[in-house]
Design a protein around this motif. Structure first.
Motif: not given
Length: 296
Positions: A146-160
């Motif tokens: 995945l792209s950096g932006g897609e990976q970051q969305r997943l990290r945010i979903a994990q945190a939330m």
């Protein structure tokens, strides 16, 4: 911009807190209360203790003096009441973990063994978190592809995913282009408004989140300033904090912080083709690593 409650108990409370590294004081005398729903941006140069402040809140680093409370208690590792997005590091391409697996770790990543109970409920919550950040389309793809932006969305979903009372972000916008920065900033603000979570957002560039920020904590020279963006991001305030002439300029809807000398000017355009102004990038602190400007 979210408004923190003045009546509810603070989510975070520092009392005369100080933190040192060896003989160097990063900050001291910090009195700060963060209310539910309040959005705090933490700014400052390299080596001023921004990430260390998050580590204190996560229970990973003790204070050198004073007290800190998170939800009325001493910080502890593994608290489900805290969501944390660390500095972005790309996953290796060969990592086999799927996007939904990464998000699911926010539910039970602190436990050993497989998820034996509540699988249907867990899947539903994972799908809801993925949908909230617009990541359902790549939920089953290996994270390394995945792209950096897609990976970051997943990290945010994990945190939330657990709807925590406190959200911590450490340079969550770094390496993202301007469009992705705005997307991520919007997701954070939306979550805070939806759940009343307090937000502590460490960043070198306050511009993508400035409209959501209630207060700024600016760290420099072993000291700090706290207040609204208009109270802190001013020429006179930062000049006093740094002990050298600093100029704060507002141009094109963005905030620019430059030093008196040419080598103290710092600019940030994550997208080299964008010229929408510079970020809040403080002058280089003596003894810390110098700032670097993206090549054009």
């Amino acid at each position: 911009m979210s408004a923190g409650s003045t009546e509810a108990a603070p989510v975070v409370e520092f009392r005369r807190a100080s933190l040192s590294m060896g003989r160097r004081t990063l900050w001291s005398g910090l009195d700060l209360q963060i209310s539910p729903g309040e959005y705090i941006a933490v700014l400052g140069g390299n080596g001023t203790g921004k990430t260390s402040l998050l580590r204190v809140l996560l229970g990973l680093q003790p204070l050198s003096g004073g007290e800190v409370r998170v939800q009325g208690q001493a910080p502890r590792c593994g608290s489900t009441g805290i969501g944390y997005v660390p500095q972005q590091r790309a996953f290796a391409r060969e990592v086999p973990m799927r996007g939904r697996d990464l998000v699911g770790m926010g539910l039970d990543g602190h436990r050993w063994g497989p998820r034996l109970r509540g699988r249907a409920s867990a899947r539903r919550r994972i799908d809801e978190a993925l949908q909230r950040v617009g990541a359902l389309d790549f939920a089953d793809a290996p994270v390394g592809l995945l792209s950096g932006g897609e990976q970051q969305r997943l990290r945010i979903a994990q945190a939330m995913i657990t709807d925590p009372d406190l959200l911590l972000f450490d340079e969550a916008l770094l390496s993202l282009d301007l469009s992705r920065q705005r997307d991520v900033a919007g997701l954070v603000a939306q979550q805070s408004r939806r759940t009343g979570a307090a937000v502590v957002f460490v960043t070198h560039d306050v511009n993508p989140i400035i409209d959501d920020v209630d207060r700024v904590l600016y760290l420099a020279n072993g000291s700090f300033r706290i207040g609204t963006p208009d109270e802190v991001l001013r020429t006179d305030v930062l000049s006093e904090l740094y002990g050298t002439p600093i100029e704060v300029v507002r141009a094109g809807g963005r905030i620019i912080v430059v030093g008196a000398e040419r080598e103290h000017a710092h600019h940030l355009d994550s997208d080299p083709s964008a010229h929408e102004g510079a970020a809040v990038r403080p002058p280089h602190d003596e003894g810390s690593r110098p700032w670097t400007t993206p090549s054009r």
